[in-house]
Design a protein around this motif. Structure first.
Motif, PDB file in Angstrom:
ATOM      1  N   THR A  60       1.541  -0.931   0.379  1.00 41.75           N
ATOM      2  CA  THR A  60       0.141  -0.201   0.245  1.00 41.75           C
ATOM      3  C   THR A  60       1.335   1.447  -0.287  1.00 41.75           C
ATOM      4  OG1 THR A  60       0.102  -0.610   2.808  1.00 41.75           O
ATOM      5  CG2 THR A  60      -2.155  -1.068   0.890  1.00 41.75           C
ATOM      6  N   ASP A  61       0.861   1.946  -0.812  1.00 40.51           N
ATOM      7  CA  ASP A  61       1.405   3.108  -0.795  1.00 40.51           C
ATOM      8  C   ASP A  61       0.962   4.413   0.161  1.00 40.51           C
ATOM      9  OD1 ASP A  61      -1.286   4.397  -1.771  1.00 40.51           O
ATOM     10  OD2 ASP A  61      -1.119   5.067  -3.796  1.00 40.51           O
ATOM     11  N   ASN A  62       1.517   5.744   0.108  1.00 35.92           N
ATOM     12  CA  ASN A  62       1.126   6.791   1.277  1.00 35.92           C
ATOM     13  C   ASN A  62       0.082   7.356   0.885  1.00 35.92           C
ATOM     14  OD1 ASN A  62       1.299   8.362  -0.205  1.00 35.92           O
ATOM     15  ND2 ASN A  62       2.693   9.032  -0.185  1.00 35.92           N
ATOM     16  N   ARG A  63      -1.197   6.576   0.414  1.00 35.80           N
ATOM     17  CA  ARG A  63      -2.764   6.852   0.917  1.00 35.80           C
ATOM     18  C   ARG A  63      -2.608   5.421   1.228  1.00 35.80           C
ATOM     19  NH1 ARG A  63      -3.643  10.018  -4.987  1.00 35.80           N
ATOM     20  NH2 ARG A  63      -2.309   8.241  -5.150  1.00 35.80           N
ATOM     21  N   GLY A  64      -3.027   4.910   0.942  1.00 37.79           N
ATOM     22  CA  GLY A  64      -3.879   3.556   1.638  1.00 37.79           C
ATOM     23  C   GLY A  64      -3.676   2.489   0.145  1.00 37.79           C
ATOM     24  N   ALA A  65      -3.429   3.003  -0.474  1.00 37.72           N
ATOM     25  CA  ALA A  65      -4.088   3.052  -2.139  1.00 37.72           C
ATOM     26  C   ALA A  65      -3.183   1.377  -2.727  1.00 37.72           C
ATOM     27  CB  ALA A  65      -3.995   3.215  -2.942  1.00 37.72           C
ATOM     28  N   TRP A  66      -3.563   0.459  -3.152  1.00 37.69           N
ATOM     29  CA  TRP A  66      -2.980  -0.893  -3.059  1.00 37.69           C
ATOM     30  C   TRP A  66      -1.873  -0.820  -4.891  1.00 37.69           C
ATOM     31  CZ3 TRP A  66      -1.043  -5.252  -0.917  1.00 37.69           C
ATOM     32  CH2 TRP A  66      -2.115  -5.581   0.583  1.00 37.69           C
ATOM     33  N   ARG A  67      -0.690  -1.088  -4.511  1.00 35.78           N
ATOM     34  CA  ARG A  67       0.207  -1.068  -5.957  1.00 35.78           C
ATOM     35  C   ARG A  67       1.401  -2.865  -6.145  1.00 35.78           C
ATOM     36  NH1 ARG A  67      -2.869   2.544  -7.016  1.00 35.78           N
ATOM     37  NH2 ARG A  67      -2.216   4.856  -7.035  1.00 35.78           N
ATOM     38  N   GLY A  68       1.444  -2.491  -7.087  1.00 38.74           N
ATOM     39  CA  GLY A  68       2.235  -4.236  -7.097  1.00 38.74           C
ATOM     40  C   GLY A  68       1.960  -4.681  -8.599  1.00 38.74           C
ATOM     41  N   PHE A  69       3.460  -5.236  -8.414  1.00 35.73           N
ATOM     42  CA  PHE A  69       2.556  -6.397 -10.534  1.00 35.73           C
ATOM     43  C   PHE A  69       1.756  -7.474 -10.218  1.00 35.73           C
ATOM     44  CE2 PHE A  69       4.253 -10.519 -12.049  1.00 35.73           C
ATOM     45  CZ  PHE A  69       4.597  -9.860 -13.014  1.00 35.73           C
ATOM     46  N   ASP A  70       1.143  -8.069  -8.735  1.00 39.14           N
ATOM     47  CA  ASP A  70       0.683  -8.775  -8.655  1.00 39.14           C
ATOM     48  C   ASP A  70      -0.881  -7.961  -7.793  1.00 39.14           C
ATOM     49  OD1 ASP A  70       1.881 -11.206  -8.237  1.00 39.14           O
ATOM     50  OD2 ASP A  70       2.127 -11.037  -6.696  1.00 39.14           O
ATOM     51  N   VAL A  71      -0.527  -7.253  -7.723  1.00 43.87           N
ATOM     52  CA  VAL A  71      -1.655  -5.989  -7.192  1.00 43.87           C
ATOM     53  C   VAL A  71      -2.659  -5.815  -8.787  1.00 43.87           C
ATOM     54  CG1 VAL A  71      -3.211  -4.148  -6.639  1.00 43.87           C
ATOM     55  CG2 VAL A  71      -1.438  -4.725  -5.201  1.00 43.87           C
ATOM     56  N   ASP A  72      -1.819  -5.636  -9.600  1.00 41.71           N
ATOM     57  CA  ASP A  72      -2.486  -4.924 -11.240  1.00 41.71           C
ATOM     58  C   ASP A  72      -2.634  -6.237 -11.869  1.00 41.71           C
ATOM     59  OD1 ASP A  72      -1.185  -2.686 -10.747  1.00 41.71           O
ATOM     60  OD2 ASP A  72       0.291  -2.028 -12.485  1.00 41.71           O
ATOM     61  N   PHE A  73      -2.368  -7.080 -11.782  1.00 41.70           N
ATOM     62  CA  PHE A  73      -3.103  -8.442 -12.356  1.00 41.70           C
ATOM     63  C   PHE A  73      -4.611  -8.742 -11.829  1.00 41.70           C
ATOM     64  CE2 PHE A  73       0.781  -9.641 -13.880  1.00 41.70           C
ATOM     65  CZ  PHE A  73       0.421 -10.177 -15.025  1.00 41.70           C
ATOM     66  N   CYS A  74      -4.656  -9.001 -10.109  1.00 41.46           N
ATOM     67  CA  CYS A  74      -5.836  -8.800 -10.056  1.00 41.46           C
ATOM     68  C   CYS A  74      -6.832  -7.795 -10.063  1.00 41.46           C
ATOM     69  CB  CYS A  74      -6.068  -8.590  -7.760  1.00 41.46           C
ATOM     70  SG  CYS A  74      -5.018  -9.481  -6.969  1.00 41.46           S
ATOM     71  N   ARG A  75      -6.098  -6.544 -10.799  1.00 45.13           N
ATOM     72  CA  ARG A  75      -7.364  -5.354 -11.193  1.00 45.13           C
ATOM     73  C   ARG A  75      -7.840  -5.893 -12.336  1.00 45.13           C
ATOM     74  NH1 ARG A  75      -7.005  -1.108  -8.031  1.00 45.13           N
ATOM     75  NH2 ARG A  75      -5.074  -0.802  -6.999  1.00 45.13           N
ATOM     76  N   ALA A  76      -6.829  -6.150 -13.566  1.00 48.60           N
ATOM     77  CA  ALA A  76      -6.556  -7.204 -15.220  1.00 48.60           C
ATOM     78  C   ALA A  76      -8.095  -7.852 -14.179  1.00 48.60           C
ATOM     79  CB  ALA A  76      -5.473  -7.338 -15.049  1.00 48.60           C
TER      80      ALA A  76
END
Length: 352
Positions: A60-76
């Motif tokens: 999670t970034d400093n705003r609490g939002a999820w980021r990252g390689f695996d996270v982007d596959f979840c979003r996709a």
């Protein structure tokens, strides 16, 4: 990071018992919708298991939002189902929790650096849907030790995570070579990083991508080096519950669509134009202009277009999170396309 123009932020969530799916879906007759996919559609979101905090992969970034390689596959995956990359809730899991969370239905899919092994794949409870990152296990040490190989770690204290293939691999490596070592076994990868940082061990062993991420969190990253030894093969990829073949296919072909998108030059920026103008039959099938490939999975015709529009193709996801555009600055290596000049292992299966 752009998320296809959607402004609703994905949330961290641990589903309650009422949201849990049947632990072991039964085998499906042909053309019957996946019970997992049906439950996701009824719920209105995907429950996606991720690492609880690994730079580059899931954090999670400093705003609490999820980021990252695996996270982007979840979003996709969410975009492929709903046309909305934010229709997902992230469930952070430790290595020990991840498979149980799948079995008891708390998550629909595990996009978390998990190695595809025979014992995990043949038990009937889990199904691997592909490989999204080819990794290998290595060692992080202090540059001041002036080591050139892991074979020089005789008598060393080695931090390793319990309950993982990492623990087994390091034991095999040293035993095969007759090298004495002292394992410092901890429950989580984060604890292993912390133990290494406070010098409770001389070396930290994990997947090389995880070591690269760990090094960026140390006070003086340049004082630490990843040794050249690669002691294992770690094909990392998404996992679902066994017994629901159609849901496994949804995950497999969403991953493949992102890989094929890179191979065919379909990007987040040009996907709309190519959908409108391309005469290439491979691109037209990928983007839903020809064939019934999405509906055959229980998804919209535009499933692959929506997945690519969410965060780009495989190459874009890699470069943004792990590659030259990221603090990790990892080379593509084995994760390059098969057709690249250096030639990697990433290969798009044909949609036809």
């Amino acid at each position: 990071m752009a998320t296809g123009g959607c402004e609703r932020r994905a949330e961290t969530h641990k589903p309650d018992a009422s949201e849990a799916l049947p632990a072991r879906p039964v085998a499906l007759p042909t053309n019957t919708e996946s019970p997992t996919l049906a439950a996701i559609k009824q719920r209105g979101r995907l429950n996606c298991g991720v690492h609880q905090g690994l730079v580059g992969f899931a954090y999670t970034d400093n705003r609490g939002a999820w980021r990252g390689f695996d996270v982007d596959f979840c979003r996709a995956t969410a975009a492929a189902i709903f046309g909305d990359p934010d229709a997902v809730r992230f469930v952070p899991l430790t290595a020990e929790q991840r498979f149980e969370a799948l079995r008891d239905g708390r998550i629909d899919v595990l996009w978390r650096n998990t190695s595809w092994t025979m014992s995990r794949d043949t038990g009937g409870e889990l199904s691997f849907a592909g490989v999204n990152y080819y990794d290998g296990q290595g060692f992080l040490v202090r540059r001041a030790l002036n080591l050139s190989s892991a074979a020089e770690l005789n008598g060393a204290r080695v931090c390793v995570q319990a309950g993982s293939t990492t623990e087994l691999n390091v034991e095999d490596y040293f035993r095969t070579r007759g090298i004495e070592y002292r394992p410092v076994v901890v429950k989580t990868e984060e604890e292993a990083r912390q133990a290494y940082a406070r010098e409770a061990c001389d070396a930290f062993t994990a997947d090389i991508s995880a070591l690269a991420a760990a090094r960026t969190t140390l006070p003086n990253p340049q004082q630490h080096v990843i040794l050249p030894d690669v002691i294992s093969k770690e094909p990392l990829g998404p996992v679902v519950r066994g017994g629901d073949d159609q849901w496994t296919a949804v995950i497999r072909w969403t991953l493949n669509a992102l890989i094929l998108g890179e191979e065919l030059g379909v990007t987040k920026a040009n996907v709309a134009a190519l959908e409108r103008d391309s005469q290439d039959p491979r691109i037209r099938r990928l983007l839903g202009q020809e064939g019934e490939f999405g509906p055959s999975l229980g998804l919209p015709r535009t499933w692959a277009r929506d997945a690519i529009a969410a965060g780009g193709n495989y190459g874009e996801i890699f470069e943004r999170n792990l590659g030259a555009q990221s603090p990790l600055n990892l080379a593509r290596g084995l994760n390059a396309q098969w057709s690249a000049r250096s030639g990697g292992l990433v290969y798009g299966l044909p949609i036809r």
